[in-house]
Design a protein around this motif. Structure first.
Motif, PDB file in Angstrom:
ATOM      1  N   PRO D 104     -55.271   3.988 -35.497  1.00  2.57           N
ATOM      2  CA  PRO D 104     -55.932   3.205 -34.444  1.00  2.57           C
ATOM      3  C   PRO D 104     -56.134   4.059 -33.194  1.00  2.57           C
ATOM      4  O   PRO D 104     -55.182   4.650 -32.684  1.00  2.57           O
ATOM      5  CB  PRO D 104     -54.942   2.064 -34.185  1.00  2.57           C
ATOM      6  CG  PRO D 104     -53.629   2.549 -34.671  1.00  2.57           C
ATOM      7  CD  PRO D 104     -53.891   3.577 -35.730  1.00  2.57           C
ATOM      8  N   LEU D 105     -57.361   4.116 -32.724  1.00  2.00           N
ATOM      9  CA  LEU D 105     -57.698   4.982 -31.601  1.00  2.00           C
ATOM     10  C   LEU D 105     -58.230   4.145 -30.433  1.00  2.00           C
ATOM     11  O   LEU D 105     -59.069   3.273 -30.622  1.00  2.00           O
ATOM     12  CB  LEU D 105     -58.767   5.972 -32.054  1.00  2.00           C
ATOM     13  CG  LEU D 105     -58.733   7.350 -31.406  1.00  2.00           C
ATOM     14  CD1 LEU D 105     -57.417   8.069 -31.699  1.00  2.00           C
ATOM     15  CD2 LEU D 105     -59.907   8.182 -31.888  1.00  2.00           C
ATOM     16  N   MET D 106     -57.707   4.410 -29.237  1.00  2.00           N
ATOM     17  CA  MET D 106     -58.222   3.751 -28.032  1.00  2.00           C
ATOM     18  C   MET D 106     -59.333   4.637 -27.468  1.00  2.00           C
ATOM     19  O   MET D 106     -59.093   5.793 -27.142  1.00  2.00           O
ATOM     20  CB  MET D 106     -57.105   3.609 -27.000  1.00  2.00           C
ATOM     21  CG  MET D 106     -55.916   2.806 -27.507  1.00  2.00           C
ATOM     22  SD  MET D 106     -54.613   2.630 -26.253  1.00  2.00           S
ATOM     23  CE  MET D 106     -53.254   1.997 -27.271  1.00  2.00           C
ATOM     24  N   LYS D 107     -60.525   4.064 -27.373  1.00  2.00           N
ATOM     25  CA  LYS D 107     -61.688   4.868 -26.990  1.00  2.00           C
ATOM     26  C   LYS D 107     -62.356   4.369 -25.718  1.00  2.00           C
ATOM     27  O   LYS D 107     -62.531   3.163 -25.529  1.00  2.00           O
ATOM     28  CB  LYS D 107     -62.732   4.801 -28.095  1.00  2.00           C
ATOM     29  CG  LYS D 107     -62.400   5.527 -29.356  1.00  2.00           C
ATOM     30  CD  LYS D 107     -63.606   5.418 -30.272  1.00  2.00           C
ATOM     31  CE  LYS D 107     -63.319   5.946 -31.658  1.00  2.00           C
ATOM     32  NZ  LYS D 107     -64.451   5.673 -32.560  1.00  2.00           N
ATOM     33  N   LEU D 108     -62.813   5.323 -24.924  1.00  2.59           N
ATOM     34  CA  LEU D 108     -63.644   5.049 -23.772  1.00  2.59           C
ATOM     35  C   LEU D 108     -65.088   5.054 -24.283  1.00  2.59           C
ATOM     36  O   LEU D 108     -65.592   6.090 -24.716  1.00  2.59           O
ATOM     37  CB  LEU D 108     -63.411   6.191 -22.774  1.00  2.59           C
ATOM     38  CG  LEU D 108     -63.703   6.056 -21.307  1.00  2.59           C
ATOM     39  CD1 LEU D 108     -63.215   4.746 -20.740  1.00  2.59           C
ATOM     40  CD2 LEU D 108     -63.045   7.225 -20.574  1.00  2.59           C
ATOM     41  N   ILE D 109     -65.727   3.900 -24.250  1.00  2.00           N
ATOM     42  CA  ILE D 109     -67.068   3.788 -24.830  1.00  2.00           C
ATOM     43  C   ILE D 109     -68.148   4.111 -23.804  1.00  2.00           C
ATOM     44  O   ILE D 109     -69.115   4.809 -24.101  1.00  2.00           O
ATOM     45  CB  ILE D 109     -67.296   2.356 -25.374  1.00  2.00           C
ATOM     46  CG1 ILE D 109     -66.261   2.031 -26.435  1.00  2.00           C
ATOM     47  CG2 ILE D 109     -68.720   2.203 -25.908  1.00  2.00           C
ATOM     48  CD1 ILE D 109     -66.284   2.923 -27.640  1.00  2.00           C
ATOM     49  N   GLY D 110     -67.995   3.574 -22.597  1.00  2.00           N
ATOM     50  CA  GLY D 110     -69.034   3.828 -21.608  1.00  2.00           C
ATOM     51  C   GLY D 110     -68.519   3.634 -20.190  1.00  2.00           C
ATOM     52  O   GLY D 110     -67.615   2.840 -19.953  1.00  2.00           O
ATOM     53  N   VAL D 111     -69.088   4.419 -19.282  1.00  2.00           N
ATOM     54  CA  VAL D 111     -68.767   4.306 -17.857  1.00  2.00           C
ATOM     55  C   VAL D 111     -70.102   4.145 -17.136  1.00  2.00           C
ATOM     56  O   VAL D 111     -70.929   5.060 -17.174  1.00  2.00           O
ATOM     57  CB  VAL D 111     -68.024   5.557 -17.346  1.00  2.00           C
ATOM     58  CG1 VAL D 111     -67.655   5.408 -15.873  1.00  2.00           C
ATOM     59  CG2 VAL D 111     -66.786   5.838 -18.201  1.00  2.00           C
ATOM     60  N   GLU D 112     -70.315   2.999 -16.509  1.00  2.00           N
ATOM     61  CA  GLU D 112     -71.630   2.690 -15.949  1.00  2.00           C
ATOM     62  C   GLU D 112     -71.565   2.380 -14.469  1.00  2.00           C
ATOM     63  O   GLU D 112     -70.683   1.638 -14.031  1.00  2.00           O
ATOM     64  CB  GLU D 112     -72.228   1.482 -16.673  1.00  2.00           C
ATOM     65  CG  GLU D 112     -72.562   1.776 -18.129  1.00  2.00           C
ATOM     66  CD  GLU D 112     -72.922   0.515 -18.905  1.00  2.00           C
ATOM     67  OE1 GLU D 112     -73.256  -0.501 -18.269  1.00  2.00           O
ATOM     68  OE2 GLU D 112     -72.851   0.556 -20.149  1.00  2.00           O
ATOM     69  N   GLY D 113     -72.552   2.915 -13.750  1.00  2.00           N
ATOM     70  CA  GLY D 113     -72.684   2.574 -12.341  1.00  2.00           C
ATOM     71  C   GLY D 113     -71.729   3.372 -11.487  1.00  2.00           C
ATOM     72  O   GLY D 113     -70.994   4.237 -11.957  1.00  2.00           O
ATOM     73  N   GLY D 114     -71.760   3.076 -10.203  1.00  2.00           N
ATOM     74  CA  GLY D 114     -70.787   3.693  -9.311  1.00  2.00           C
ATOM     75  C   GLY D 114     -71.120   5.095  -8.858  1.00  2.00           C
ATOM     76  O   GLY D 114     -71.869   5.280  -7.907  1.00  2.00           O
ATOM     77  N   ASP D 115     -70.618   6.095  -9.588  1.00  2.00           N
ATOM     78  CA  ASP D 115     -70.611   7.457  -9.059  1.00  2.00           C
ATOM     79  C   ASP D 115     -71.838   8.295  -9.419  1.00  2.00           C
ATOM     80  O   ASP D 115     -71.730   9.501  -9.677  1.00  2.00           O
ATOM     81  CB  ASP D 115     -69.367   8.207  -9.544  1.00  2.00           C
ATOM     82  CG  ASP D 115     -68.102   7.538  -9.080  1.00  2.00           C
ATOM     83  OD1 ASP D 115     -68.196   6.522  -8.364  1.00  2.00           O
ATOM     84  OD2 ASP D 115     -67.021   8.025  -9.422  1.00  2.00           O
ATOM     85  N   GLY D 116     -72.985   7.688  -9.458  1.00  2.00           N
ATOM     86  CA  GLY D 116     -74.200   8.463  -9.670  1.00  2.00           C
ATOM     87  C   GLY D 116     -74.254   9.093 -11.040  1.00  2.00           C
ATOM     88  O   GLY D 116     -74.323   8.416 -12.070  1.00  2.00           O
ATOM     89  N   GLY D 117     -74.220  10.385 -11.093  1.00  2.00           N
ATOM     90  CA  GLY D 117     -74.496  11.138 -12.309  1.00  2.00           C
ATOM     91  C   GLY D 117     -73.500  10.959 -13.449  1.00  2.00           C
ATOM     92  O   GLY D 117     -73.706  11.468 -14.540  1.00  2.00           O
ATOM     93  N   GLU D 118     -72.433  10.221 -13.206  1.00  2.00           N
ATOM     94  CA  GLU D 118     -71.416  10.090 -14.245  1.00  2.00           C
ATOM     95  C   GLU D 118     -71.662   8.933 -15.211  1.00  2.00           C
ATOM     96  O   GLU D 118     -70.833   8.643 -16.053  1.00  2.00           O
ATOM     97  CB  GLU D 118     -70.046   9.884 -13.607  1.00  2.00           C
ATOM     98  CG  GLU D 118     -69.626  11.047 -12.746  1.00  2.00           C
ATOM     99  CD  GLU D 118     -68.301  10.749 -12.095  1.00  2.00           C
ATOM    100  OE1 GLU D 118     -67.989  11.404 -11.104  1.00  2.00           O
ATOM    101  OE2 GLU D 118     -67.586   9.860 -12.561  1.00  2.00           O
ATOM    102  N   THR D 119     -72.784   8.222 -15.041  1.00  2.00           N
ATOM    103  CA  THR D 119     -73.007   7.047 -15.881  1.00  2.00           C
ATOM    104  C   THR D 119     -73.326   7.431 -17.314  1.00  2.00           C
ATOM    105  O   THR D 119     -73.655   8.570 -17.614  1.00  2.00           O
ATOM    106  CB  THR D 119     -74.179   6.220 -15.331  1.00  2.00           C
ATOM    107  OG1 THR D 119     -75.347   7.051 -15.359  1.00  2.00           O
ATOM    108  CG2 THR D 119     -73.924   5.791 -13.911  1.00  2.00           C
TER     109      THR D 119
END
Lengths: 120, 120, 120, 120
Positions: D104-119
């Motif tokens: 079982p793996l805990m995954k970061l799927i998406g980071v949206e908004g906020g810090d400009g280019g990091e979306t």
């Protein structure tokens, strides 16, 4: 009415359930097994009427349970043996968790002293 | 030798320790208290010899324990009452966790049937 | 797309949540605090990308929290400080749990390396 | 300096570690899976910045894991899928726990908004 021996057995059960459900799921490897054994024993020995707790994590079983690249597994009853001695007034209860037919079983080994005819 | 009544008391203790140490620390608010009560009861009722579990989380105590801006607290024995009935062969054990002098206490209320003279 | 620094912060959070909810509720006294500190640190250091964990249980706070005759209390965030260093590829994340206005807070202290302009 | 997106990812990790280590080890059967799913979701949704949690316990996997006469097993990551949405200031983080190569793996799927280019 509840006898001292019955109360002693209830107390013994509390310690077993506490130890198991507090620590099951802890990340464990052969390298961290010794500190976890000791912390489990000392934590539960804090509880009332608990005279001694011995926890033995099976390094071979831990190594076998490590099935991924990260080098650890999660603690379960299959990976350890536990012995406890509980004393309530004049009664001493000995308990053990060990594997039986592939399943970890919490067992009441002996009830000594206290209520006369109920001794082992 | 261990009597059925002693074994029943041991089983009752296991359930209490399990319930407490599995769920203590769970984030809880008045809004989430009902689902937590139900999950705790149904989870422990899975365990062998466990006939019934009733968990009542005290919403007033929960609200009082919320001491920060986030609107929740962590579950402790001070915030709930628990009643269980365990049956092992012919013996029925009733247990309760309730506050006594400011401290949550797990109590053996009654041991009925089974071993003759040991009934309540 | 997820940056290495974001992934590193996610990993750091996982370790904090794991440590807290695995061990909160453990019976603790000044006598058992050292073994618990060590077991907590070594257990979480098993997890991927976790370079170091330091746990300090505050014996004075533990002694103050012991409000009953049994001589122990249950571990909560109010009784300890935790520092962790997580490394994911080129990024190192430093985190700390400490008391702030009476409430234990898990804090991201610094994110260094990796994604260029995002360093501390 | 820590960006909002990094802080959001840290918060997301905390929720995942909390959920996993609070509830892993809970006795579960197909009959009690629904109440446990709901309690897990509602408990973690109490935590700051947590917009939504969905827990799905896999009844077929639970039934397969029941290897003894008692009719239940203990909750592990192999028996459930979890999705969470965390919001910190302007940033939304989506995460998921799912099986990958038997683990079982805990995954970061998406980071949206906020810090400009990091979306994403």
């Amino acid at each position: 009415m509840v006898t001292d021996a019955q109360q002693a057995c209830f107390e013994a059960g509390i310690k077993f359930g506490s130890l198991y459900h507090q620590f099951a799921g802890t990340p464990v490897s052969p390298d961290s097994a010794r500190s976890l054994e000791r912390a489990m024993a000392e934590a539960i020995e804090n509880q009332p009427h608990c005279e001694s707790v011995v926890v033995r994590i099976d390094d071979v079983a831990v190594a076998d349970a490590i099935d991924h690249e990260n080098g650890y597994t999660e603690l379960t009853g299959r990976l350890m043996e536990v012995e406890m001695r509980i004393r309530y007034r004049g009664t001493t209860v000995r308990t053990r968790m060990e594997m039986e037919e592939g399943y970890p079983l919490m067992k009441l080994i002996g009830v000594e002293g206290g209520d006369g005819g109920e001794t082992t």
